[in-house]
Design a protein around this motif. Structure first.
Motif, PDB file in Angstrom:
ATOM      1  N   SER A  80       6.553 -16.912  -8.905  1.00 12.54           N
ATOM      2  CA  SER A  80       7.017 -15.555  -9.199  1.00 12.54           C
ATOM      3  C   SER A  80       5.855 -14.638  -9.538  1.00 12.54           C
ATOM      4  CB  SER A  80       8.013 -15.576 -10.360  1.00 12.54           C
ATOM      5  OG  SER A  80       7.423 -16.126 -11.527  1.00 12.54           O
ATOM      6  N   LYS A  93       3.919 -13.804  -6.349  1.00 15.16           N
ATOM      7  CA  LYS A  93       4.639 -12.841  -5.510  1.00 15.16           C
ATOM      8  C   LYS A  93       4.491 -11.431  -6.054  1.00 15.16           C
ATOM      9  CE  LYS A  93       8.144 -15.869  -3.468  1.00 15.16           C
ATOM     10  NZ  LYS A  93       9.594 -16.193  -3.395  1.00 15.16           N
ATOM     11  N   MET A  94       4.517 -11.289  -7.389  1.00 13.07           N
ATOM     12  CA  MET A  94       4.353  -9.973  -8.004  1.00 13.07           C
ATOM     13  C   MET A  94       2.972  -9.403  -7.699  1.00 13.07           C
ATOM     14  SD  MET A  94       6.182 -10.472 -11.734  1.00 13.07           S
ATOM     15  CE  MET A  94       5.555  -8.879 -12.290  1.00 13.07           C
ATOM     16  N   SER A 121       2.720  -8.341  -4.117  1.00 13.49           N
ATOM     17  CA  SER A 121       3.460  -7.090  -3.906  1.00 13.49           C
ATOM     18  C   SER A 121       2.607  -5.889  -4.308  1.00 13.49           C
ATOM     19  CB  SER A 121       4.755  -7.109  -4.722  1.00 13.49           C
ATOM     20  OG  SER A 121       5.466  -5.907  -4.566  1.00 13.49           O
ATOM     21  N   GLU A 122       1.871  -6.040  -5.407  1.00 13.50           N
ATOM     22  CA  GLU A 122       0.965  -4.976  -5.845  1.00 13.50           C
ATOM     23  C   GLU A 122      -0.178  -4.809  -4.864  1.00 13.50           C
ATOM     24  OE1 GLU A 122       1.299  -2.783  -8.358  1.00 13.50           O
ATOM     25  OE2 GLU A 122       3.305  -3.662  -8.533  1.00 13.50           O
ATOM     26  N   ALA A 132      -0.021  -5.235  -1.681  1.00 15.17           N
ATOM     27  CA  ALA A 132       0.505  -4.476  -0.535  1.00 15.17           C
ATOM     28  C   ALA A 132       0.456  -2.979  -0.813  1.00 15.17           C
ATOM     29  CB  ALA A 132       1.934  -4.919  -0.233  1.00 15.17           C
ATOM     30  N   LYS A 133       0.798  -2.595  -2.030  1.00 17.90           N
ATOM     31  CA  LYS A 133       0.755  -1.180  -2.401  1.00 17.90           C
ATOM     32  C   LYS A 133      -0.682  -0.664  -2.416  1.00 17.90           C
ATOM     33  CE  LYS A 133       4.894  -1.549  -5.329  1.00 17.90           C
ATOM     34  NZ  LYS A 133       5.399  -1.493  -6.727  1.00 17.90           N
ATOM     35  N   HIS A 177       3.511 -13.003   4.929  1.00 20.99           N
ATOM     36  CA  HIS A 177       4.540 -12.154   4.321  1.00 20.99           C
ATOM     37  C   HIS A 177       3.934 -10.796   3.958  1.00 20.99           C
ATOM     38  CE1 HIS A 177       8.283 -14.362   3.787  1.00 20.99           C
ATOM     39  NE2 HIS A 177       7.592 -15.462   3.477  1.00 20.99           N
ATOM     40  N   LEU A 178       2.737 -10.863   3.366  1.00 22.23           N
ATOM     41  CA  LEU A 178       2.051  -9.641   2.921  1.00 22.23           C
ATOM     42  C   LEU A 178       1.718  -8.738   4.106  1.00 22.23           C
ATOM     43  CD1 LEU A 178       0.679  -7.999   0.685  1.00 22.23           C
ATOM     44  CD2 LEU A 178      -1.327  -9.471   0.929  1.00 22.23           C
ATOM     45  N   GLN A 202       4.942  -7.217   5.394  1.00 25.60           N
ATOM     46  CA  GLN A 202       5.457  -6.261   4.407  1.00 25.60           C
ATOM     47  C   GLN A 202       4.696  -4.945   4.481  1.00 25.60           C
ATOM     48  OE1 GLN A 202       5.352  -7.704   0.361  1.00 25.60           O
ATOM     49  NE2 GLN A 202       5.659  -5.678  -0.518  1.00 25.60           N
ATOM     50  N   SER A 247      10.691  -9.936   8.166  1.00 25.04           N
ATOM     51  CA  SER A 247      10.553 -11.216   7.462  1.00 25.04           C
ATOM     52  C   SER A 247      10.985 -12.390   8.337  1.00 25.04           C
ATOM     53  CB  SER A 247      11.369 -11.196   6.168  1.00 25.04           C
ATOM     54  OG  SER A 247      12.733 -10.912   6.432  1.00 25.04           O
TER      55      SER A 247
END
Length: 272
Positions: free
Chosen positions: A149, A152-153, A156-157, A159-160, A192-193, A196, A240
């Motif tokens: 988890s 993944k967080m 996700s950051e 990607a931003k 995934h990244l 995304q 995905s």
């Protein structure tokens, strides 16, 4: 008196050289120790330069770190033969994926690292003294591999950040070092990244080190590493549902290239 110390020093160095020639284990230990010492000394010297030039943590510090680390190859007798650098010449962000073999990979990374590129590394490296500090200052992205988890967080950051700062991100999809002469199955996080963020994947392959570096056999001599940057793989329009296919495509392409660069093309054909 000074002459006596010089003679003693020369005698010790000569004896060490002879022992290293006769004992692969001693040679391996001395060369690994020297490599670790280089990392320690260079990090101590580089940290204040990064702080002064860029004022703290910034991916721009990688230019400074790269300049220092590219001298290691001359001291350790490692040569690089690089092809495909033009594939880095693209505007905007991208995910760079490469195979991961040993602690020597840092030299290979710095040999071709493009500007404005951040690396993803395990969180434990952050606590490696001044070495951890200098790579922190270089903008390395740390992830906790034991916590899915948390990882993944972080991704996700990332990607931003790629979208806002237009940076490239370097990931080792095998997830750990692997000096077996083959590739481990790829983890899907990097792919995934890429999907995304809708950015290209650029595969990078380093040839096998086993002919001159093998911890199990206590082997560490001079040698050549072949490096090839492969053409970008576009992910625009992918979802995905395409992650597995993209992961498999990159794995098979990189594995075939790995065997070819390592002089074992028949193995790639036999395993397909």
């Amino acid at each position: 008196m000074e002459l006596g110390w010089l003679l003693w020093g020369a005698a010790v160095l000569l004896l060490l050289h002879l022992v290293m020639e006769l004992s692969p284990a001693v040679n391996f230990a001395v060369r690994i120790g020297f490599y670790c010492l280089l990392c320690l000394v260079s990090s101590v010297l580089t940290v204040p330069v990064c702080l002064i030039v860029n004022g703290g943590r910034s991916v721009k510090n990688m230019k400074i770190i790269k300049t220092v680390l590219k001298t290691f190859k001359y001291l350790l007798g490692v040569r690089f033969e690089v092809k495909g650098l033009e594939n880095f010449n693209m505007d905007g962000p991208a995910i760079i994926v490469s195979n991961h073999q040993s602690i020597l990979d840092m030299m290979g990374l710095m040999e071709i690292l493009p500007d404005n590129c951040a690396q993803v590394a395990k969180k434990e490296l952050m606590y490696a003294g001044t070495v951890g500090l200098v790579i922190y200052l270089g903008g390395v992205i740390f992830i906790n591999r034991k916590s899915t988890s948390s990882a993944k967080m972080v991704m996700s950051e990332v990607a931003k950040t790629m979208a806002s700062d237009k940076v490239k991100v370097w990931v080792y999809p095998e997830g750990t070092r692997n000096c077996t002469g083959d590739l481990l199955p790829f983890k899907k996080g990097a792919f995934h990244l890429a999907i995304q963020a809708q950015v290209p994947v650029i595969p990078v392959v380093y040839s096998s080190l086993t002919t001159f570096y093998n911890p199990k056999k206590k082997l560490f001599t001079s040698g050549k590493i072949k490096v090839e940057v492969l053409p970008p793989i576009e992910t625009k329009g992918m979802t995905s549902d395409d992650v597995t296919a993209l992961t498999d495509r990159c794995f098979h392409t990189m594995r075939e290239t790995f065997f070819r660069l390592s002089g074992r093309p028949s193995e790639a054909k036999d395993s397909s």
